[in-house]
Design an enzyme around this catalytic site. Structure first.
Site, short mmCIF file in Angstrom:
data_model
loop_
_atom_site.label_atom_id
_atom_site.label_comp_id
_atom_site.label_asym_id
_atom_site.label_seq_id
_atom_site.Cartn_x
_atom_site.Cartn_y
_atom_site.Cartn_z
N ASP A 103 0.83 -1.20 0.00
CA ASP A 103 0.00 0.00 0.00
C ASP A 103 0.87 1.26 0.00
O ASP A 103 2.11 1.19 0.06
CB ASP A 103 -0.94 -0.02 1.21
CG ASP A 103 -2.35 0.45 0.87
OD1 ASP A 103 -2.50 1.27 -0.04
OD2 ASP A 103 -3.30 -0.01 1.54
N GLY A 118 -2.71 4.91 -8.44
CA GLY A 118 -2.59 5.62 -9.71
C GLY A 118 -1.98 6.99 -9.61
O GLY A 118 -1.91 7.71 -10.62
N ASP A 173 -9.41 3.58 -3.53
CA ASP A 173 -10.22 2.44 -3.11
C ASP A 173 -11.62 2.53 -3.72
O ASP A 173 -12.24 3.60 -3.76
CB ASP A 173 -10.35 2.41 -1.59
CG ASP A 173 -9.04 2.03 -0.91
OD1 ASP A 173 -8.04 1.81 -1.62
OD2 ASP A 173 -9.03 1.97 0.33
#
Length: 699
Positions: A190, A231, A251
């Site tokens: 993450d 992104g 998300d």
């Protein structure tokens, strides 16, 4: 003929094009032994046959992840129950293999050597015991970390208090090795810590990829990497060759929220980067919401259809122990999964939008004349949508149509197929037709260039003693296909003929014109006398000055023979070229961010420079972003940007016969700021004055 022969010869012969077939010189393919130049390398006999051997590339990962349903409230029993249900429900048999443990499994403790310490009250026996159980069910195990010092649970706690030090920064190789030693097969990395610290996305994730490789050199067990930087760093530019999958958006659902069709469509739109997805590398629009409370069966089917046409990873996020039979049947629909997992590994592209928000997407499938087609109705009323065969890269001859969700044959139709699509839903089809003609470019041709210290040489020092074309063990070798013609700017299907007799994939970097390069993987073909093909989607400019350059820097590459180029007509558009600058309207680094101001740049024919004139007067780029007068401005100096297409008058333009392009809201001209002609010159609106900085050619 494979390049890397002892000489380069021009072949004069008619081009023979069959559907997705390359003319490969079978007799000339190189079989190696002991560093000798084989006699086959001198054989110029034309082949009698051509190859139809499309080599299967690694498919997009499928599985289940814990976050959407459980957030940080996870432990051994929770994960065990989901693994059991993945098998008992039939999902594992349908291809869902990964059980991915997301954030919350670790609270940040390390021992004196810096190694992760697991809370064994939650995971008895530690994470190795958890991975062992998952493996005992015939499944693969996934785990989670962050690229920064702190993980997402520290900055955005959900069901547990904020936990510091839950990131891998400073421990990349150590943590990758730990996960490998525990037996995990997959890791999601993450970006919460990386984002808060202002780390560079590309640099950071490439360092993690290198750490994974270095750790695997010790353990022999490499992890599948899932990059999750949302992104923000345009990972579609650099992800291929670095990781099998990368997130392209935020998300899809936040903890405590409900599934949203708006979020689903937004994430789908942001994942469409067709030149980046190929040969085992995938754009990832995030986990599925299928089966979560708040979505109807029709919404679930539309969700699956969108992910399938984009060839996305299928990572379920619902609670598998409580899912309905309807949800299970949607997730395991074999025809839908087959579209997503197609062995060619390509992404679907938008090929038509005759009426706003009534859209047609097409995905090239394995075989000859095979397409998946999605008819998407984003409006609030049922409507008929037409798919035209020519838009898909097929001829107008009759094609057979099958409705995937109803599992019924819809008959045979010439030219096109039309059906009614309910409001907010999609119809997913497969179409079997006839490929439109393309053009084959041979590696051995006087128009193509071969350069490098190892070119045309036998590689006696290679591990298999093979003749390896232009690569050898040098970083200075390239093969360039020159004078490649495109009848219009747009997306083209490039099918590459090659040979790879090794047991593992070889790689080469492909650069089209001056666009962002991408790393292409070439899986083994079985032997050094067995040809195969892989495919990529490339953006090209109208005309015959396009180039495709293959090169390498650190790894062995395959023997390349030829490239077949085919048009996907529904993607065709125009470069918008400044008369005064001879440069194109451009979006830097293929960015998709709303509000990005257009600038001039050298024309390279990429997706970020190809604009489609819609029936509504818009100039659309990427298929879903419109040229826009910022904030509906009507004053001189108003920035010209991209924005989601809204139908507003500030997004409508008139292309005039005198070469100007005027905004319909303000009447002002598209203008290169301060008469600029250099790369990076910004675009704005200005009173029309006849200057060459306000005149444009659509090519």
């Amino acid at each position: 003929m494979p390049f890397g022969r002892t000489s380069v010869t021009h072949w004069t012969r008619p081009v023979v094009v069959q559907a997705l077939i390359l003319s490969l010189a079978l007799a000339g393919l190189v079989a190696l032994g002991g560093g000798r130049t084989p006699s086959a390398a001198l054989d110029r006999t034309e082949p009698v046959a051509v190859t139809t051997n499309q080599v299967a590339v690694p498919s997009a990962p499928m599985g289940w992840a814990s976050w959407n349903s459980f957030a940080s409230s996870i432990d051994y029993n929770t994960i065990k129950a989901q693994a059991d249900a993945l098998v008992s429900s039939g999902m594992a048999a349908a291809g869902y293999k990964y059980v991915n443990i997301d954030d919350g499994w670790w609270q940040g403790a390390r021992d004196s050597n810096g190694k992760i310490v697991t809370d064994e009250s939650l995971f008895p026996g530690g994470m190795k015991a958890m991975a062992d159980y998952i493996h005992s069910k015939g499944l693969k195990a996934g785990i989670y970390t962050d690229a920064g010092k702190q993980g997402c649970g520290y900055y955005f706690p959900t069901t547990k208090p904020a936990a510091p030090n839950t990131g891998s920064e400073g421990h990349y190789q150590q943590d990758m090795q730990t996960f490998q030693e525990w037996g995990f097969d997959f890791v999601k990395i993450d970006w919460c810590g990386g984002d808060k610290e202002g780390l560079d996305q590309e640099t950071t994730y490439k360092a993690i990829s290198a750490a994974n490789d270095a750790a695997a050199a010790v353990t022999g067990h490499k992890l599948v990497l899932s990059f999750c930087e949302w992104g923000t760093g345009n990972p579609w530019n650099w992800g291929a060759g670095t990781a099998p999958m990368w997130r392209t958006s935020t998300d899809i659902i936040f903890w405590g929220g409900s599934p949203s069709s708006a979020n689903m469509l937004a994430n789908f739109d942001k994942t469409l980067h067709p030149s980046s997805q190929h040969t085992g590398y995938y754009n990832d629009p995030d986990m599925l919401m299928v089966g979560m409370n708040g979505f109807t069966a029709a919404q679930n089917r539309t969700h699956m259809s969108l992910w399938a046409i984009s060839g996305a990873p299928l990572i379920a996020g619902n609670n598998l122990t409580t899912m309905s039979t309807t949800t299970r049947d949607i997730l395991t629909n074999s025809e839908v999964v087959a579209i997503d997992q197609d062995a060619r590994g390509l992404q679907g592209v938008k090929v038509a939008e005759d009426t706003k928000d009534l859209q047609v997407y097409s995905k090239v499938l394995s075989g000859t004349g095979k397409r998946a087609v999605l008819l998407l109705n984003r409006t609030s009323a049922a409507a008929s949508i037409t798919a035209r065969w020519a838009d898909l890269g097929l001829t107008t001859a009759s094609a057979s149509v099958r409705n995937v969700w109803t599992a019924t044959n819809a008959g045979t139709s010439a030219t096109s197929y039309t059906t009614s699509v309910p409001a907010g839903e999609a119809v997913l089809l497969t179409v079997s037709g006839t490929e439109a003609a393309g053009t084959t470019y041979e590696a051995e041709s006087s128009s193509n260039t071969l350069a490098g210290t190892a070119a045309n040489a036998t590689c006696a020092s290679c591990s298999n003693g093979s003749l390896v074309g232009w690569i050898g063990n040098s970083s200075a070798n390239t093969l360039t296909f020159n004078n490649v013609n495109a009848s219009a700017s747009g997306v083209k299907l490039a099918t590459i003929g090659y040979v790879n007799g090794d047991s593992t994939a070889r790689k080469a970097t492909l650069q089209v014109n001056g666009q962002q390069p991408t790393v292409v993987s070439f899986p083994p073909t079985g032997s050094w006398t067995t040809p195969g093909t892989v495919s990529v989607l490339v953006g090209m400019a109208k005309g015959s000055t396009n180039t495709l350059k293959f090169s390498n820097s650190t790894s062995w590459a395959p023997n390349l023979d030829a490239v077949l180029l085919q048009d996907i007509a529904g993607t065709n558009g125009n470069e918008i070229i400044g008369v005064g600058s001879n440069r194109c309207l451009d979006l830097a680094k293929n960015t998709i961010v709303n509000g990005t101001q257009l600038a001039l740049w050298d024309c390279v024919g990429g997706h970020n420079q190809t604009f489609t004139s819609t029936s509504r007067g818009e100039l659309a780029v990427y298929g879903n972003k419109c040229l826009d007068a910022y904030n509906s401005g009507t004053a001189n100096g108003t920035k010209v940007i991209i924005w989601d297409c809204t139908g507003g008058t500030n997004q409508k333009w008139t292309v005039n016969s005198n070469g100007t392009i005027t905004n319909n809201l303000s009447g002002l001209c598209l203008d290169a700021v301060n008469n600029g002609t250099a790369n990076g010159t910004k675009l704005d609106l200005w009173t029309c004055n006849g200057g060459t900085n306000q005149k444009w050619t659509l090519n």
